[in-house]
Design a protein around this motif. Structure first.
Motif, PDB file in Angstrom:
ATOM      1  N   ILE A   1      17.018   4.934 -10.130  1.00 54.70           N
ATOM      2  CA  ILE A   1      17.145   5.748  -8.928  1.00 54.70           C
ATOM      3  C   ILE A   1      15.800   6.345  -8.547  1.00 54.70           C
ATOM      4  N   HIS A   2      14.739   5.796  -9.126  1.00 57.69           N
ATOM      5  CA  HIS A   2      13.418   6.362  -8.925  1.00 57.69           C
ATOM      6  C   HIS A   2      12.496   5.338  -8.282  1.00 57.69           C
ATOM      7  N   THR A   3      11.294   5.786  -7.958  1.00 58.59           N
ATOM      8  CA  THR A   3      10.314   4.905  -7.332  1.00 58.59           C
ATOM      9  C   THR A   3       9.333   4.450  -8.402  1.00 58.59           C
ATOM     10  N   TYR A   4       9.332   3.174  -8.671  1.00 56.82           N
ATOM     11  CA  TYR A   4       8.461   2.622  -9.708  1.00 56.82           C
ATOM     12  C   TYR A   4       7.326   1.833  -9.055  1.00 56.82           C
ATOM     13  N   GLY A   5       6.149   2.024  -9.580  1.00 51.30           N
ATOM     14  CA  GLY A   5       4.980   1.358  -9.023  1.00 51.30           C
ATOM     15  C   GLY A   5       5.125  -0.144  -8.981  1.00 51.30           C
ATOM     16  N   ASP A   6       5.669  -0.734 -10.041  1.00 52.31           N
ATOM     17  CA  ASP A   6       5.748  -2.199 -10.063  1.00 52.31           C
ATOM     18  C   ASP A   6       6.694  -2.727  -8.985  1.00 52.31           C
ATOM     19  N   ASP A   7       7.773  -1.977  -8.704  1.00 48.21           N
ATOM     20  CA  ASP A   7       8.685  -2.391  -7.633  1.00 48.21           C
ATOM     21  C   ASP A   7       7.993  -2.302  -6.268  1.00 48.21           C
TER      22      ASP A   7
ATOM     23  N   TYR B   1       2.959  12.493 -14.124  1.00 50.06           N
ATOM     24  CA  TYR B   1       3.351  12.791 -12.748  1.00 50.06           C
ATOM     25  C   TYR B   1       4.802  13.257 -12.749  1.00 50.06           C
ATOM     26  N   SER B   2       5.143  13.976 -11.722  1.00 52.18           N
ATOM     27  CA  SER B   2       6.545  14.250 -11.452  1.00 52.18           C
ATOM     28  C   SER B   2       7.064  13.041 -10.676  1.00 52.18           C
ATOM     29  N   MET B   3       8.200  12.491 -11.100  1.00 49.82           N
ATOM     30  CA  MET B   3       8.705  11.240 -10.525  1.00 49.82           C
ATOM     31  C   MET B   3       9.096  11.443  -9.060  1.00 49.82           C
ATOM     32  N   TYR B   4       8.826  10.412  -8.291  1.00 46.97           N
ATOM     33  CA  TYR B   4       9.113  10.448  -6.861  1.00 46.97           C
ATOM     34  C   TYR B   4      10.430   9.734  -6.598  1.00 46.97           C
ATOM     35  N   PRO B   5      11.321  10.183  -5.723  1.00 44.25           N
ATOM     36  CA  PRO B   5      11.233  11.417  -4.933  1.00 44.25           C
ATOM     37  C   PRO B   5      12.080  12.553  -5.499  1.00 44.25           C
ATOM     38  N   ARG B   6      12.733  12.342  -6.640  1.00 50.99           N
ATOM     39  CA  ARG B   6      13.671  13.375  -7.107  1.00 50.99           C
ATOM     40  C   ARG B   6      12.997  14.462  -7.918  1.00 50.99           C
ATOM     41  N   THR B   7      11.821  14.205  -8.338  1.00 53.44           N
ATOM     42  CA  THR B   7      11.002  15.098  -9.150  1.00 53.44           C
ATOM     43  C   THR B   7      11.470  15.148 -10.605  1.00 53.44           C
ATOM     44  N   SER B   8      10.547  15.505 -11.473  1.00 50.43           N
ATOM     45  CA  SER B   8      10.856  15.629 -12.896  1.00 50.43           C
ATOM     46  C   SER B   8      11.113  17.076 -13.296  1.00 50.43           C
ATOM     47  N   ALA B   9      11.317  17.937 -12.298  1.00 47.66           N
ATOM     48  CA  ALA B   9      11.601  19.338 -12.623  1.00 47.66           C
ATOM     49  C   ALA B   9      13.099  19.600 -12.674  1.00 47.66           C
TER      50      ALA B   9
ATOM     51  N   PHE C   1      21.106  19.942  -3.454  1.00 50.33           N
ATOM     52  CA  PHE C   1      20.471  19.345  -4.635  1.00 50.33           C
ATOM     53  C   PHE C   1      19.103  18.762  -4.288  1.00 50.33           C
ATOM     54  N   TYR C   2      19.054  17.906  -3.283  1.00 49.06           N
ATOM     55  CA  TYR C   2      17.804  17.216  -2.945  1.00 49.06           C
ATOM     56  C   TYR C   2      17.426  17.342  -1.481  1.00 49.06           C
TER      57      TYR C   2
END
Ligand SMILES: Cc1cc2nc3c(=O)[nH]c(=O)nc-3n(C[C@H](O)[C@H](O)[C@H](O)COP(=O)(O)OP(=O)(O)OC[C@H]3O[C@@H](n4cnc5c(N)ncnc54)[C@H](O)[C@@H]3O)c2cc1C
Lengths: 273, 792
Positions: B263-269, B330-338, B477-478
């Motif tokens: 559910i996150h944004t990965y550089g390789d994708d 990094y904080s993961m995009y776009p949901r953040t790691s906080a 939430f987001y």
């Protein structure tokens, strides 16, 4: 996780296999059950240029009992060993230990010769062979030779096997009626390589052979513990392990291995049959 | 179910039944359509060179040898994408103070974790791409790394993003009541413990995968992916690849498990999409298992020091803790790691009546893979800290663990209420679930067995947990923080000419049975047999707009939208039927594919005949009748930020005190997810969740070296829980439907993962207690237990 390119050959005889394996430029490598070699190739830890598949060699398969010796072809699979009445009667230690080797699917393919040749420090087979006073038979272009298991396992993935040689047969003395066997291993999950394990052959109150696996750089006999057992029984044997060259790994530091080796030894003695 | 009659208590009823999954056979026959099954004409394959160092300056590349390799079509390094994709930053405005640095799909100047993509080869086959990757000569200059969470903020630790001046990403303090006053009282017993939670990861059966096709003639990008939130990905790809949003189509067919990993944004994708756009050819990237371990988000990584104050009668007077969590560079995009830390601050102790509460959270950067939302975000930490302290306190004052919970749980008759951290709760059943748990597990018998066993030197333990689970989130939430993430979902229901229903929904199928429950709801509410419902999900071109799968929201939000749409279509069809049959539409009903007389059940007209009349022979209808045999409805939660679920769980374990090995003998979960739509699917969710929870408690850990090398990135060394070690898991339900919807479903996807670690840890400590040993570090490996016992 795709293996680099390689040539695949499937010889029909040992002689043909040995000729193919003599191609050292291509880093020709025997393929047995493939359960260790294929993952290593996919991880690109191993990159043989030529795979010489031993699966077509009928000479390397099957087992027979002859003159008090069980002769097991190198390409005999764990599942075949577990299903064999000859093994049940003559090498009861295999029956205790082999269910701990990996999982059913892997035991259907993995071979005793592959385990011997690989010499993984945590594998069961090498320790069993130490305890059972087995002999490893090898063949190369120069001829055949046999070495006691004790002289075969030299270090981490290191054996007495010379380049171009293959393991052909494992010869194990059939059980004597006076002998009893014990086995115990600790693994985080069933089928994992052991964190610490031990195999025993007890010939009587004053004689036993103890082989550990998963605790050092190779399967090792605990000769001091064997002597201690003669003099002071199991507690003495448990206390006589400090000189073994324990090595830590991801799951256990050397100190933990030392501790678990003692517990495994105790439990193996408790379970002898 | 003994609930009052709902609109779906009807003859052909599916809701509440263990209806088999319609897609099970297709998947079992190997006819699933996973991303890797997709073969497009002219398709190319990507492989990545990833940083071998946890922190390194990238001084340059020699690509000549790699370019000369067979099959290579293109090689890109991070800088090659600088003009083709915009950087992204994992912050949200409602998480005040959260900071993170801009990220690109591949590192450009500095690589900040081992496994970060730094170069990409696109070739005719994946094998050829990997061969070429091996020939890239990257000039990397290793830098000092900041890997350890606990020293991340120390003055002599390297700062990962210089501009920030420290490795602090975010901090938050939650305070209620007067905590210090309570801890200074002399009539309370104070227990203080430090809890450590290792990193683990999701290990999806199907790894992350993308196939991207770009059609320059229409400036249109199609992204097939194995993922959870198609509309979110559509917005992200459009924004960062500079495409009109409507020109990006995101398709997720069968997905082999997600657990929050997808559910996150990965550089390789993203790099795969950029390459497809530049090359104008389809490009496939399927992560291999090694790549998954070093690039799929990791979870947890917390150190929590907490204390609890209880009176002699077991009343919890105050809870105070400090959570430090490491999130990678990094904080993961776009949901953040906080969010993980935020959940810990929000949820710790939430099942209990608590007025004095202080929770401090700090989120720090490290040179390790990114940490972010994984199944049961923050929950295992919140539950283990609270219920771990509760059990320690109970032992200290000599109160039974079940009894101390009874004395402190929020009573079932006090809802709605607000927790010390400000969470709004309604329709929860902590007392009922605990009572049911205690009776189902035969708690007293287990205690007796425990005593008998101890005499024989066998150490068994019983561990309890009472928990809340975040489900059905609202836009709070987001969306409120600026993320392109929809909290509402839509459903469309259409009657076709054959009398069947075609339904579509914006929630997605990850293997959990979403499509099954959508069909159950539509079939029952509208009134057809389930095999006449065809479900479409996971395609931004063809489904209504919505959020997808996350936060245990599919059934509760997407299911309610489907219920509303099905009800609306039913009303529309009955209006047409009333005209055709010259009857009052109120006197009619739809059952098993026919319009019937509501009272007698006698068939008046089949849906097929009705639809054919409308579609083919409209001349038979009055000219002012313009039937709409399609209906769409959307639904979002409005009254609450979240609709919470609750449960009570227990683990029974035996600790081999000579070896440190733990065997889980049995596990019980009593779950209240409101309306149970499909008991079998819910039980599967609970069991699967419990197994992942046991994984985190006993087995799974991403083991790093001090300098940030992941040491166990294989399935042989990373210990996923396997069937042989798992106990029987008994699942029971208490059903308190949420009043926020007609359907009444909350969520059940994460409870097991959130609760099991606490239950197992409490059970292990219960077993060890007579030996004076305890452990508060997960996973509780044999070696750690031996250390706790002082044996090694
Ligand atoms: C998930 C998993 C779990 C496992 N768990 C265990 C375990 O618990 N205990 C355990 O002991 N093993 C375990 N294994 C390893 C398995 O038993 C291997 O199959 C075995 O060690 C090697 O046998 P093989 O026939 O597969 O050999 P291969 O993989 O084919 O070959 C291994 C090596 O030996 C060489 N070789 C093979 N046969 C010969 C021969 N006749 N002469 C010369 N060289 C030869 C090959 O060239 C190669 O280098 C596990 C494997 C997996 C995948």
């Amino acid at each position: 996780m795709k293996a680099p390119d390689f040539v695949y050959v499937r010889p029909g005889s040992i002689a043909e296999a040995l000729a193919l394996l003599a191609d050292t430029d291509a880093d020709a490598t025997p393929l047995a059950g493939g359960q260790s070699l294929m993952p290593m190739m996919n991880f690109r830890v191993a990159a043989p240029g030529k795979l010489v598949d031993l699966n077509g060699l009928a000479e390397l398969r099957g087992l027979r009992v002859e003159n008090g010796m069980v002769r097991i072809g190198a390409m005999t699979r764990y599942a075949e060993l577990l299903a064999s009445d000859d093994i049940r009667e003559n090498i009861p230690l295999f029956g205790l230990a082999l269910p701990h080797v990996a999982h059913a699917a892997i035991r259907n393919r993995g071979t005793i010769g592959g385990s011997v040749a690989l010499a993984d420090p945590a594998a069961e087979i090498p320790a069993l062979l130490l305890v059972l006073e087995a002999e490893i038979h090898m063949q190369g272009l120069a001829g055949t030779r046999a070495i006691a298991a004790e002289d075969f396992f030299l270090g981490l993935y290191e054996t007495a096997l010379q380049e171009g040689e293959i393991v052909t047969e494992i010869v194990v003395p059939a059980r004597k009626t006076t002998e009893q066997f014990g086995f115990y291993e600790f693994a985080r999950r069933h089928g994992d390589y052991a964190m610490a394990g031990v195999a025993l052959k007890v010939g009587g109150p004053d004689h036993c052979r103890i082989g550990f696996f998963g605790v050092a750089d190779r399967a090792i006999r605990a000769t001091r513990a064997e002597v201690a057992y003669r003099d002071g029984g199991v507690p003495a044997a448990m206390a006589a392990l400090d000189d073994l060259p324990f090595d830590g790994d991801l799951n256990a530091a050397a100190k933990t291995k030392r501790h678990l080796a003692g517990i495994a030894l105790k439990r193996a003695f408790e379970g002898i049959s | 179910m003994n609930e009052p009659l709902h609109i779906f208590d009807r003859p052909n009823s599916y809701i509440g039944r263990s209806v088999p999954r319609p897609d099970a056979r297709r998947l079992l026959e190997g006819r699933g359509k996973f991303v890797d099954d997709l073969q497009l004409p002219r398709m190319l394959h990507a492989a990545f060179l990833r940083s071998a160092h946890s922190h390194a300056r990238i001084d340059g590349f020699d690509l000549d040898a790699a370019r000369a390799m067979p099959g290579v079509v293109a090689i890109y390094t991070g800088k090659d994408f600088a003009d083709h994709v915009t950087p992204y930053v994992g912050t949200l405005t409602h998480l005040a103070g959260l900071r993170s640095a801009p990220q690109m799909p591949m590192a450009m100047d500095v690589a900040r974790w081992q496994g970060e993509p730094i170069a990409m080869v696109v070739a005719q086959s994946r094998a050829e791409a990997e061969d070429a990757v091996a020939m890239i000569d990257a000039d990397l200059h290793p830098l000092d790394a900041a890997c350890d969470t606990e020293s991340a903020l120390d003055a002599d630790t390297p700062v990962i993003h210089e501009a920030f001046g420290s490795n602090l990403a975010w901090e938050r303090l939650v305070e209620a009541g007067d905590v210090d006053a309570v801890f200074s009282r002399n009539d309370v017993t104070v227990i203080k413990r430090t809890f450590r939670f290792g990193r683990h990861t999701g290990v999806t059966l199907e790894p992350r995968a993308s196939v991207v096709e770009y059609d320059p003639s229409e400036n249109r990008l199609t992204y097939w992916y194995s993922g959870q939130a198609p509309h979110m990905m559509q917005a992200i790809l459009a924004k960062h690849l500079d495409l009109p949003e409507e020109n990006v189509r995101v398709v997720a067919h069968d997905v082999g498990g997600s657990f929050g990993i997808k559910i996150h944004t990965y550089g390789d994708d993203i790099a795969t999409a950029v390459a497809a756009k530049l090359l104008k050819r389809p490009v496939k990237f399927v992560a291999d298992r090694h790549e998954s371990f070093v690039s799929d988000i990791h979870a947890r990584d917390h150190v929590v020091t907490g204390r609890i104050a209880v009176t002699a009668d077991g009343t919890i007077e105050a809870l105070d803790f400090d959570d430090l969590t490491g999130i990678g560079p990094y904080s993961m995009y776009p949901r953040t790691s906080a969010i993980e830390c935020n959940q810990v601050l929000n949820l710790t102790g939430a099942p209990y009546k608590l007025r004095n509460y202080r929770a401090r959270g700090r989120v720090v950067f490290q040179n390790k893979n990114l940490m972010c939302q994984y199944r049961a975000v923050g929950h295992p930490i919140a539950m283990a800290v609270a219920d771990g302290l509760v059990d320690e306190a109970a032992a200290a004052i000599g109160v039974d663990p079940a009894e101390i919970r009874r004395r402190n749980l929020v009573p079932d008759d006090t809802y709605p209420c607000v927790s010390a951290s400000g969470m709004k709760f309604d329709d929860l059943s902590h007392e009922k679930t605990l009572d049911r748990l205690i009776s189902e597990m035969r708690y007293d018998d287990l205690r007796a067995d425990q005593a008998t066993c101890r005499e024989k030197g066998v150490y068994r333990g019983i561990g309890l947990v009472s928990m809340v689970e975040v489900a059905n989130p609202s836009p709070m939430f987001y969306g409120i923080g600026g993320a392109p993430i929809s909290a509402q979902d839509g459903a469309t229901v259409r009657l076709d000419a054959g009398g069947a229903l075609h339904v579509s929904s914006s929630i997605t199928e990850q293997g959990q049975g979403t499509n099954t429950i959508l069909a159950q709801i539509a079939a029952e509410v509208f009134g057809v047999d389930m095999d006449r419902v065809k479900v479409t999900t996971g395609d931004t071109d063809n489904v209504p707009y919505g959020g997808g799968t996350w936060a245990s929201r599919g059934a509760g939000i997407g299911g309610e939208a489907m219920l509303l749409a099905s009800k609306a279509l039913k009303d529309q069809v009955l209006d047409v039927a009333g005209i055709l049959l010259q009857s009052e539409s109120e006197s009619l009903d739809i059952r098993s594919g026919s319009v019937v007389d509501a009272d007698s059940g006698a068939e008046r007209i089949s849906l097929r005949d009705l639809a054919r009349t409308v579609y083919y022979r409209g001349n038979e209808l009055p000219s002012d009748v313009k039937p709409e045999l399609i209906a769409t409805r959307h639904y979002r939660v409005t009254d609450f930020p979240f609709v919470f679920t609750n449960s009570a769980m227990a683990a029974h374990v035996e600790v081999d005190v000579e070896s440190g090995f733990v065997r889980v003998l049995h596990f019980w979960a009593v779950e209240d997810c409101g309306r149970v739509i499909n008991p079998q699917l819910v039980d599967e969710q609970i069991r699967g969740g419990v197994v992942q929870g046991i994984g985190g408690a006993l087995y799974e850990e991403c083991v790093y070296s001090e300098d940030g090398q992941l040491l166990n990135a294989t399935m042989a060394d990373y210990l996923v829980p396997m069937a042989g070690e798992m106990p029987d898991i008994s699942v029971f339900h208490v059903e308190t439907p949420t009043k926020t919807s007609v359907l009444g479903a909350k969520g059940a996807g994460e409870a097991g993962t959130g609760g099991a670690p606490a239950a197992v840890m409490n059970a292990v400590n219960d077993a060890l207690r007579p030996l004076g040993a305890s452990i508060f570090q997960m996973p509780m490996s044999p070696e750690r237990i031996l250390k706790a016992l002082g044996k090694v």
